[in-house]
Design a protein around this motif. Structure first.
Motif, PDB file in Angstrom:
ATOM      1  N   ALA A  52       0.151  10.295  -2.810  1.00 28.24           N
ATOM      2  CA  ALA A  52       0.516  10.596  -1.424  1.00 28.24           C
ATOM      3  C   ALA A  52      -0.729  10.813  -0.577  1.00 28.24           C
ATOM      4  O   ALA A  52      -0.800  10.344   0.568  1.00 28.24           O
ATOM      5  N   LEU A  53      -1.706  11.511  -1.122  1.00 25.05           N
ATOM      6  CA  LEU A  53      -2.959  11.722  -0.387  1.00 25.05           C
ATOM      7  C   LEU A  53      -3.703  10.411  -0.160  1.00 25.05           C
ATOM      8  O   LEU A  53      -4.277  10.191   0.914  1.00 25.05           O
ATOM      9  N   GLN A  54      -3.698   9.541  -1.141  1.00 28.45           N
ATOM     10  CA  GLN A  54      -4.348   8.235  -1.005  1.00 28.45           C
ATOM     11  C   GLN A  54      -3.682   7.418   0.094  1.00 28.45           C
ATOM     12  O   GLN A  54      -4.346   6.785   0.912  1.00 28.45           O
ATOM     13  N   ARG A  55      -2.353   7.444   0.117  1.00 28.03           N
ATOM     14  CA  ARG A  55      -1.606   6.735   1.149  1.00 28.03           C
ATOM     15  C   ARG A  55      -1.935   7.296   2.537  1.00 28.03           C
ATOM     16  O   ARG A  55      -2.188   6.554   3.474  1.00 28.03           O
ATOM     17  N   ARG A  56      -1.979   8.614   2.646  1.00 25.38           N
ATOM     18  CA  ARG A  56      -2.283   9.260   3.934  1.00 25.38           C
ATOM     19  C   ARG A  56      -3.718   8.946   4.368  1.00 25.38           C
ATOM     20  O   ARG A  56      -3.978   8.723   5.547  1.00 25.38           O
ATOM     21  N   LEU A  57      -4.640   8.941   3.421  1.00 27.09           N
ATOM     22  CA  LEU A  57      -6.025   8.599   3.728  1.00 27.09           C
ATOM     23  C   LEU A  57      -6.110   7.192   4.307  1.00 27.09           C
ATOM     24  O   LEU A  57      -6.813   6.954   5.287  1.00 27.09           O
ATOM     25  N   VAL A  61       3.415  15.514 -11.427  1.00 30.03           N
ATOM     26  CA  VAL A  61       3.378  16.088 -10.077  1.00 30.03           C
ATOM     27  C   VAL A  61       2.001  15.860  -9.458  1.00 30.03           C
ATOM     28  O   VAL A  61       1.888  15.479  -8.290  1.00 30.03           O
ATOM     29  N   ALA A  62       0.966  16.084 -10.230  1.00 27.31           N
ATOM     30  CA  ALA A  62      -0.399  15.877  -9.725  1.00 27.31           C
ATOM     31  C   ALA A  62      -0.626  14.410  -9.358  1.00 27.31           C
ATOM     32  O   ALA A  62      -1.235  14.108  -8.326  1.00 27.31           O
ATOM     33  N   LEU A  63      -0.123  13.497 -10.175  1.00 25.43           N
ATOM     34  CA  LEU A  63      -0.282  12.070  -9.902  1.00 25.43           C
ATOM     35  C   LEU A  63       0.415  11.677  -8.599  1.00 25.43           C
ATOM     36  O   LEU A  63      -0.150  10.970  -7.774  1.00 25.43           O
ATOM     37  N   VAL A  64       1.630  12.160  -8.415  1.00 26.93           N
ATOM     38  CA  VAL A  64       2.370  11.858  -7.186  1.00 26.93           C
ATOM     39  C   VAL A  64       1.636  12.427  -5.973  1.00 26.93           C
ATOM     40  O   VAL A  64       1.551  11.780  -4.923  1.00 26.93           O
ATOM     41  N   ALA A  65       1.089  13.625  -6.112  1.00 26.88           N
ATOM     42  CA  ALA A  65       0.342  14.239  -5.008  1.00 26.88           C
ATOM     43  C   ALA A  65      -0.899  13.419  -4.663  1.00 26.88           C
ATOM     44  O   ALA A  65      -1.193  13.183  -3.488  1.00 26.88           O
TER      45      ALA A  65
END
Length: 56
Positions: free
Chosen positions: A23-28, A16-20
């Motif tokens: 997702a944050l990296q993609r949004r950044l 779950v932490a890895l997926v989060a």
């Protein structure tokens, strides 16, 4: 998947932490691209104003 539906196994939590993080990296990346576009627009508008052109 954990054996118990009520608790998370450590590997589930890590997943779950890895997926989060992904997702944050993609949004950044999306936000950095947007900032770059806005800075380019701002620079183009500023150069137009400095050269005496009327903004669109």
């Amino acid at each position: 998947m954990s054996r118990n539906a009520v608790t998370l196994c450590c590997t589930d939590a890590n997943g779950v932490a890895l997926v989060a993080v992904q997702a944050l990296q993609r949004r950044l990346g999306e936000l950095e691209a947007e900032v770059g576009e806005l800075r380019a627009e701002k620079a183009a508008a500023a150069s137009g104003v400095l050269s005496g052109e009327m903004p669109a």
